[in-house]
Design a protein around this motif. Sequence first.
Motif, PDB file in Angstrom:
ATOM      1  N   SER A   1      -0.812  23.126  13.102  1.00 37.64           N
ATOM      2  CA  SER A   1       0.069  23.073  11.936  1.00 37.64           C
ATOM      3  C   SER A   1      -0.763  23.192  10.656  1.00 37.64           C
ATOM      4  N   GLU A   2      -0.112  22.991   9.545  1.00 42.28           N
ATOM      5  CA  GLU A   2      -0.798  23.050   8.265  1.00 42.28           C
ATOM      6  C   GLU A   2      -1.771  21.883   8.139  1.00 42.28           C
ATOM      7  N   PRO A   3      -2.909  22.088   7.491  1.00 42.34           N
ATOM      8  CA  PRO A   3      -3.841  20.982   7.275  1.00 42.34           C
ATOM      9  C   PRO A   3      -3.183  19.910   6.403  1.00 42.34           C
ATOM     10  N   ALA A   4      -3.401  18.668   6.773  1.00 41.36           N
ATOM     11  CA  ALA A   4      -2.762  17.558   6.060  1.00 41.36           C
ATOM     12  C   ALA A   4      -3.790  16.475   5.768  1.00 41.36           C
ATOM     13  N   LEU A   5      -3.569  15.777   4.667  1.00 41.15           N
ATOM     14  CA  LEU A   5      -4.413  14.676   4.251  1.00 41.15           C
ATOM     15  C   LEU A   5      -3.523  13.492   3.933  1.00 41.15           C
TER      16      LEU A   5
ATOM     17  N   VAL B   1     -10.470  21.576 -10.097  1.00 39.83           N
ATOM     18  CA  VAL B   1      -9.097  22.048 -10.081  1.00 39.83           C
ATOM     19  C   VAL B   1      -8.197  20.862  -9.774  1.00 39.83           C
ATOM     20  N   GLN B   2      -7.009  20.843 -10.381  1.00 35.68           N
ATOM     21  CA  GLN B   2      -6.061  19.783 -10.065  1.00 35.68           C
ATOM     22  C   GLN B   2      -5.617  19.909  -8.613  1.00 35.68           C
ATOM     23  N   LEU B   3      -5.399  18.768  -7.982  1.00 39.08           N
ATOM     24  CA  LEU B   3      -4.993  18.746  -6.580  1.00 39.08           C
ATOM     25  C   LEU B   3      -3.687  19.507  -6.366  1.00 39.08           C
ATOM     26  N   GLN B   4      -2.777  19.429  -7.324  1.00 38.43           N
ATOM     27  CA  GLN B   4      -1.487  20.099  -7.164  1.00 38.43           C
ATOM     28  C   GLN B   4      -1.610  21.620  -7.190  1.00 38.43           C
ATOM     29  N   LYS B   5      -2.710  22.154  -7.726  1.00 35.43           N
ATOM     30  CA  LYS B   5      -2.931  23.600  -7.722  1.00 35.43           C
ATOM     31  C   LYS B   5      -3.360  24.081  -6.337  1.00 35.43           C
ATOM     32  N   ILE B   6      -4.032  23.221  -5.595  1.00 29.07           N
ATOM     33  CA  ILE B   6      -4.522  23.581  -4.259  1.00 29.07           C
ATOM     34  C   ILE B   6      -3.506  23.200  -3.187  1.00 29.07           C
ATOM     35  N   ALA B   7      -2.860  22.065  -3.363  1.00 32.50           N
ATOM     36  CA  ALA B   7      -1.963  21.524  -2.339  1.00 32.50           C
ATOM     37  C   ALA B   7      -0.659  22.317  -2.287  1.00 32.50           C
TER      38      ALA B   7
ATOM     39  N   SER C   1     -12.568  23.264   1.408  1.00 37.55           N
ATOM     40  CA  SER C   1     -12.034  22.914   2.725  1.00 37.55           C
ATOM     41  C   SER C   1     -11.374  21.544   2.659  1.00 37.55           C
ATOM     42  N   LEU C   2     -10.626  21.246   3.699  1.00 35.50           N
ATOM     43  CA  LEU C   2      -9.943  19.959   3.777  1.00 35.50           C
ATOM     44  C   LEU C   2     -10.949  18.816   3.808  1.00 35.50           C
ATOM     45  N   ASN C   3     -12.059  19.009   4.497  1.00 44.53           N
ATOM     46  CA  ASN C   3     -13.089  17.961   4.586  1.00 44.53           C
ATOM     47  C   ASN C   3     -13.729  17.674   3.229  1.00 44.53           C
ATOM     48  N   GLN C   4     -13.953  18.714   2.418  1.00 44.68           N
ATOM     49  CA  GLN C   4     -14.518  18.504   1.090  1.00 44.68           C
ATOM     50  C   GLN C   4     -13.571  17.704   0.205  1.00 44.68           C
ATOM     51  N   ILE C   5     -12.285  18.013   0.288  1.00 43.98           N
ATOM     52  CA  ILE C   5     -11.298  17.284  -0.510  1.00 43.98           C
ATOM     53  C   ILE C   5     -11.199  15.840  -0.040  1.00 43.98           C
ATOM     54  N   GLU C   6     -11.215  15.660   1.286  1.00 37.92           N
ATOM     55  CA  GLU C   6     -11.112  14.297   1.836  1.00 37.92           C
ATOM     56  C   GLU C   6     -12.306  13.439   1.414  1.00 37.92           C
ATOM     57  N   GLN C   7     -13.491  14.004   1.388  1.00 39.61           N
ATOM     58  CA  GLN C   7     -14.684  13.248   1.000  1.00 39.61           C
ATOM     59  C   GLN C   7     -14.601  12.736  -0.434  1.00 39.61           C
ATOM     60  N   GLN C   8     -13.918  13.476  -1.290  1.00 41.15           N
ATOM     61  CA  GLN C   8     -13.797  13.056  -2.677  1.00 41.15           C
ATOM     62  C   GLN C   8     -12.858  11.867  -2.829  1.00 41.15           C
ATOM     63  N   PHE C   9     -11.860  11.761  -1.939  1.00 44.51           N
ATOM     64  CA  PHE C   9     -10.919  10.645  -2.004  1.00 44.51           C
ATOM     65  C   PHE C   9     -11.361   9.468  -1.136  1.00 44.51           C
ATOM     66  N   SER C  10     -12.130   9.727  -0.080  1.00 41.51           N
ATOM     67  CA  SER C  10     -12.469   8.666   0.875  1.00 41.51           C
ATOM     68  C   SER C  10     -13.388   7.599   0.292  1.00 41.51           C
ATOM     69  N   SER C  11     -14.117   7.916  -0.767  1.00 43.58           N
ATOM     70  CA  SER C  11     -14.992   6.893  -1.359  1.00 43.58           C
ATOM     71  C   SER C  11     -14.187   5.830  -2.118  1.00 43.58           C
ATOM     72  N   PHE C  12     -12.939   6.161  -2.499  1.00 41.73           N
ATOM     73  CA  PHE C  12     -12.114   5.216  -3.239  1.00 41.73           C
ATOM     74  C   PHE C  12     -10.930   4.684  -2.435  1.00 41.73           C
TER      75      PHE C  12
ATOM     76  N   THR D   1       0.843  -1.177   0.000  1.00 45.33           N
ATOM     77  CA  THR D   1       0.000   0.000   0.000  1.00 45.33           C
ATOM     78  C   THR D   1       0.882   1.231   0.000  1.00 45.33           C
ATOM     79  N   LYS D   2       0.593   2.160  -0.892  1.00 47.27           N
ATOM     80  CA  LYS D   2       1.342   3.413  -0.935  1.00 47.27           C
ATOM     81  C   LYS D   2       0.583   4.460  -0.133  1.00 47.27           C
ATOM     82  N   THR D   3       1.324   5.234   0.628  1.00 44.95           N
ATOM     83  CA  THR D   3       0.731   6.294   1.436  1.00 44.95           C
ATOM     84  C   THR D   3       1.289   7.633   0.977  1.00 44.95           C
ATOM     85  N   PHE D   4       0.387   8.560   0.737  1.00 44.39           N
ATOM     86  CA  PHE D   4       0.759   9.901   0.299  1.00 44.39           C
ATOM     87  C   PHE D   4       0.343  10.907   1.354  1.00 44.39           C
ATOM     88  N   LEU D   5       1.193  11.900   1.567  1.00 45.27           N
ATOM     89  CA  LEU D   5       0.902  13.004   2.473  1.00 45.27           C
ATOM     90  C   LEU D   5       0.704  14.245   1.620  1.00 45.27           C
ATOM     91  N   VAL D   6      -0.457  14.878   1.771  1.00 41.56           N
ATOM     92  CA  VAL D   6      -0.768  16.092   1.024  1.00 41.56           C
ATOM     93  C   VAL D   6      -0.915  17.210   2.045  1.00 41.56           C
TER      94      VAL D   6
END
Length: 141
Positions: free
Chosen positions: A63-67, A94-100, A42-53, A24-29
């Motif tokens: 500290s800075e918000p992290a996912l 928007v691409q994740l890299q534009k926000i992150a 918000s961080l919660n909106q972004i997390e909801q889009q990834f949490s279904s998959f 399993t690969k783990t990414f820190l955003v």
Amino acid sequence: MRILTMLLFSFLISASGFAKDPETKTFLVLFKIEELKQAKTSLNQIEQQFSSFFTTKTYSGNSEPALLISIPNCDFDECFLGEFLVDTGLGQKVQLQKIAFRLYDLTENKDLHQIYLAKFEEDQSLKKKPVKPTRLATSNP
């Protein structure tokens, strides 16, 4: 023929027992609060889009918000993950890299850390010379 079949069957059973589980690969955003506000998300909106998959976990506070995103059995890298489209909630994607602020592949960094640590320990063991016992001269009066 029966022996050959049993031998093949036992080989397949034992090979599956020694098979390596897919890693399993783990990414820190990491995000900046100002950039999230600017994108009107918000961080919660972004997390909801990834949490279904994928398995996700959010951290926020002083500290800075992290996912953290755990993706089983993938060949993703942080560049590919950064190209995922995120819905900001206003109908814009928007691409994740534009926000992150930063994207890290923690699995790759863990492997690199282990390599560097092994190399350091090897260098340390080469620098240490074996201590030779010295004999003390005893004088007999």
